[in-house]
Design a protein around this motif. Structure first.
Motif, PDB file in Angstrom:
ATOM      1  N   ILE A 167     -16.084  -6.773 -42.222  1.00  0.00           N
ATOM      2  CA  ILE A 167     -14.959  -6.812 -41.288  1.00  0.00           C
ATOM      3  C   ILE A 167     -15.354  -7.586 -40.029  1.00  0.00           C
ATOM      4  N   ASN A 168     -16.542  -7.307 -39.505  1.00  0.00           N
ATOM      5  CA  ASN A 168     -16.993  -7.968 -38.279  1.00  0.00           C
ATOM      6  C   ASN A 168     -17.068  -9.482 -38.439  1.00  0.00           C
ATOM      7  N   ASN A 169     -17.430  -9.951 -39.630  1.00  0.00           N
ATOM      8  CA  ASN A 169     -17.592 -11.382 -39.870  1.00  0.00           C
ATOM      9  C   ASN A 169     -16.293 -12.083 -40.257  1.00  0.00           C
ATOM     10  N   LYS A 170     -15.263 -11.322 -40.530  1.00  0.00           N
ATOM     11  CA  LYS A 170     -13.978 -11.899 -40.926  1.00  0.00           C
ATOM     12  C   LYS A 170     -13.213 -12.377 -39.696  1.00  0.00           C
ATOM     13  N   GLU A 171     -12.426 -13.441 -39.866  1.00  0.00           N
ATOM     14  CA  GLU A 171     -11.571 -13.913 -38.784  1.00  0.00           C
ATOM     15  C   GLU A 171     -10.141 -13.459 -39.034  1.00  0.00           C
ATOM     16  N   PHE A 172      -9.478 -13.056 -37.961  1.00  0.00           N
ATOM     17  CA  PHE A 172      -8.098 -12.598 -38.010  1.00  0.00           C
ATOM     18  C   PHE A 172      -7.260 -13.525 -37.141  1.00  0.00           C
ATOM     19  N   VAL A 173      -6.103 -13.923 -37.674  1.00  0.00           N
ATOM     20  CA  VAL A 173      -5.228 -14.856 -36.977  1.00  0.00           C
ATOM     21  C   VAL A 173      -3.981 -14.111 -36.519  1.00  0.00           C
ATOM     22  N   GLY A 174      -3.801 -14.029 -35.209  1.00  0.00           N
ATOM     23  CA  GLY A 174      -2.610 -13.412 -34.637  1.00  0.00           C
ATOM     24  C   GLY A 174      -1.660 -14.502 -34.176  1.00  0.00           C
ATOM     25  N   LYS A 175      -0.363 -14.258 -34.363  1.00  0.00           N
ATOM     26  CA  LYS A 175       0.617 -15.299 -34.029  1.00  0.00           C
ATOM     27  C   LYS A 175       1.786 -14.731 -33.252  1.00  0.00           C
ATOM     28  N   SER A 176       2.309 -15.571 -32.380  1.00  0.00           N
ATOM     29  CA  SER A 176       3.613 -15.368 -31.768  1.00  0.00           C
ATOM     30  C   SER A 176       4.337 -16.701 -31.929  1.00  0.00           C
ATOM     31  N   SER A 177       5.469 -16.867 -31.298  1.00  0.00           N
ATOM     32  CA  SER A 177       6.268 -18.065 -31.566  1.00  0.00           C
ATOM     33  C   SER A 177       5.570 -19.375 -31.202  1.00  0.00           C
ATOM     34  N   ILE A 178       4.778 -19.401 -30.139  1.00  0.00           N
ATOM     35  CA  ILE A 178       4.120 -20.661 -29.761  1.00  0.00           C
ATOM     36  C   ILE A 178       2.602 -20.530 -29.605  1.00  0.00           C
ATOM     37  N   VAL A 179       2.067 -19.334 -29.809  1.00  0.00           N
ATOM     38  CA  VAL A 179       0.637 -19.096 -29.615  1.00  0.00           C
ATOM     39  C   VAL A 179       0.019 -18.562 -30.895  1.00  0.00           C
ATOM     40  N   THR A 180      -1.151 -19.099 -31.223  1.00  0.00           N
ATOM     41  CA  THR A 180      -1.956 -18.589 -32.320  1.00  0.00           C
ATOM     42  C   THR A 180      -3.339 -18.272 -31.760  1.00  0.00           C
ATOM     43  N   VAL A 181      -3.863 -17.083 -32.072  1.00  0.00           N
ATOM     44  CA  VAL A 181      -5.206 -16.714 -31.642  1.00  0.00           C
ATOM     45  C   VAL A 181      -6.049 -16.390 -32.865  1.00  0.00           C
ATOM     46  N   ILE A 182      -7.330 -16.643 -32.740  1.00  0.00           N
ATOM     47  CA  ILE A 182      -8.280 -16.292 -33.790  1.00  0.00           C
ATOM     48  C   ILE A 182      -9.303 -15.347 -33.174  1.00  0.00           C
ATOM     49  N   MET A 183      -9.488 -14.199 -33.832  1.00  0.00           N
ATOM     50  CA  MET A 183     -10.419 -13.188 -33.348  1.00  0.00           C
ATOM     51  C   MET A 183     -11.348 -12.775 -34.483  1.00  0.00           C
ATOM     52  N   GLU A 241       7.839 -25.497 -22.171  1.00  0.00           N
ATOM     53  CA  GLU A 241       8.384 -26.157 -20.989  1.00  0.00           C
ATOM     54  C   GLU A 241       7.446 -25.877 -19.820  1.00  0.00           C
ATOM     55  N   LEU A 242       7.430 -26.712 -18.826  1.00  0.00           N
ATOM     56  CA  LEU A 242       6.535 -26.533 -17.680  1.00  0.00           C
ATOM     57  C   LEU A 242       6.770 -25.225 -16.931  1.00  0.00           C
ATOM     58  N   ASP A 243       7.998 -24.755 -16.921  1.00  0.00           N
ATOM     59  CA  ASP A 243       8.293 -23.529 -16.176  1.00  0.00           C
ATOM     60  C   ASP A 243       8.186 -22.278 -17.046  1.00  0.00           C
ATOM     61  N   ASP A 244       7.549 -22.379 -18.189  1.00  0.00           N
ATOM     62  CA  ASP A 244       7.444 -21.261 -19.130  1.00  0.00           C
ATOM     63  C   ASP A 244       6.107 -20.526 -19.064  1.00  0.00           C
ATOM     64  N   VAL A 245       5.450 -20.534 -17.904  1.00  0.00           N
ATOM     65  CA  VAL A 245       4.133 -19.909 -17.796  1.00  0.00           C
ATOM     66  C   VAL A 245       4.197 -18.412 -18.096  1.00  0.00           C
ATOM     67  N   GLU A 246       5.172 -17.713 -17.548  1.00  0.00           N
ATOM     68  CA  GLU A 246       5.307 -16.274 -17.822  1.00  0.00           C
ATOM     69  C   GLU A 246       5.543 -16.027 -19.303  1.00  0.00           C
ATOM     70  N   PHE A 247       6.393 -16.852 -19.892  1.00  0.00           N
ATOM     71  CA  PHE A 247       6.669 -16.744 -21.320  1.00  0.00           C
ATOM     72  C   PHE A 247       5.387 -16.969 -22.125  1.00  0.00           C
ATOM     73  N   LEU A 248       4.618 -17.975 -21.741  1.00  0.00           N
ATOM     74  CA  LEU A 248       3.357 -18.264 -22.423  1.00  0.00           C
ATOM     75  C   LEU A 248       2.394 -17.087 -22.314  1.00  0.00           C
ATOM     76  N   GLN A 249       2.312 -16.489 -21.150  1.00  0.00           N
ATOM     77  CA  GLN A 249       1.433 -15.334 -20.970  1.00  0.00           C
ATOM     78  C   GLN A 249       1.849 -14.198 -21.899  1.00  0.00           C
ATOM     79  N   ASP A 250       3.150 -13.968 -21.997  1.00  0.00           N
ATOM     80  CA  ASP A 250       3.648 -12.922 -22.893  1.00  0.00           C
ATOM     81  C   ASP A 250       3.309 -13.243 -24.354  1.00  0.00           C
ATOM     82  N   MET A 251       3.430 -14.501 -24.739  1.00  0.00           N
ATOM     83  CA  MET A 251       3.153 -14.899 -26.120  1.00  0.00           C
ATOM     84  C   MET A 251       1.668 -14.748 -26.466  1.00  0.00           C
TER      85      MET A 251
END
Length: 98
Positions: free
Chosen positions: A24-40, A57-67
């Motif tokens: 489990i520790n060595n496996k990678e997990f991919v989390g997604k939202s509409s515009i963000v993908t993370v690998i953990m 969009e440039l004014d979407d910083v709050e939205f990006l943080q939420d994603m």
């Protein structure tokens, strides 16, 4: 069952649990939202964040943080589920061990 057999069985169980946790520790997990993908990693270490800049969009910083939060939480949820699925067979009747 004699004590030596029980000890051997406990040692095997411990070895099996450690091997599963290592997988489990060595496996990678991919989390997604509409515009963000993370690998953990299974150790809940964030390895990578990808942002689909074409949808941002440039004014979407709050939205990006939420994603980002949504994507990270999605990956953590997957890690927890994988851990429970793999390790649950060793911890039946012992809630909260993992």
């Amino acid at each position: 069952m004699n004590m030596q057999a029980m000890l051997k069985q406990a040692q095997k169980l411990q070895k099996d649990m450690l091997e599963e946790q290592e997988k489990i520790n060595n496996k990678e997990f991919v989390g997604k939202s509409s515009i963000v993908t993370v690998i953990m990693t299974g150790e809940k270490q964030l390895k990578e964040v990808k942002i689909d800049s074409q949808k941002l969009e440039l004014d979407d910083v709050e939205f990006l943080q939420d994603m980002i939060v949504i994507a990270v939480n999605d990956a953590i949820k997957q890690i927890n589920e994988e851990t429970e699925n793999k390790m649950g067979k060793y911890t039946k009747g012992m809630p909260g061990l993992f």
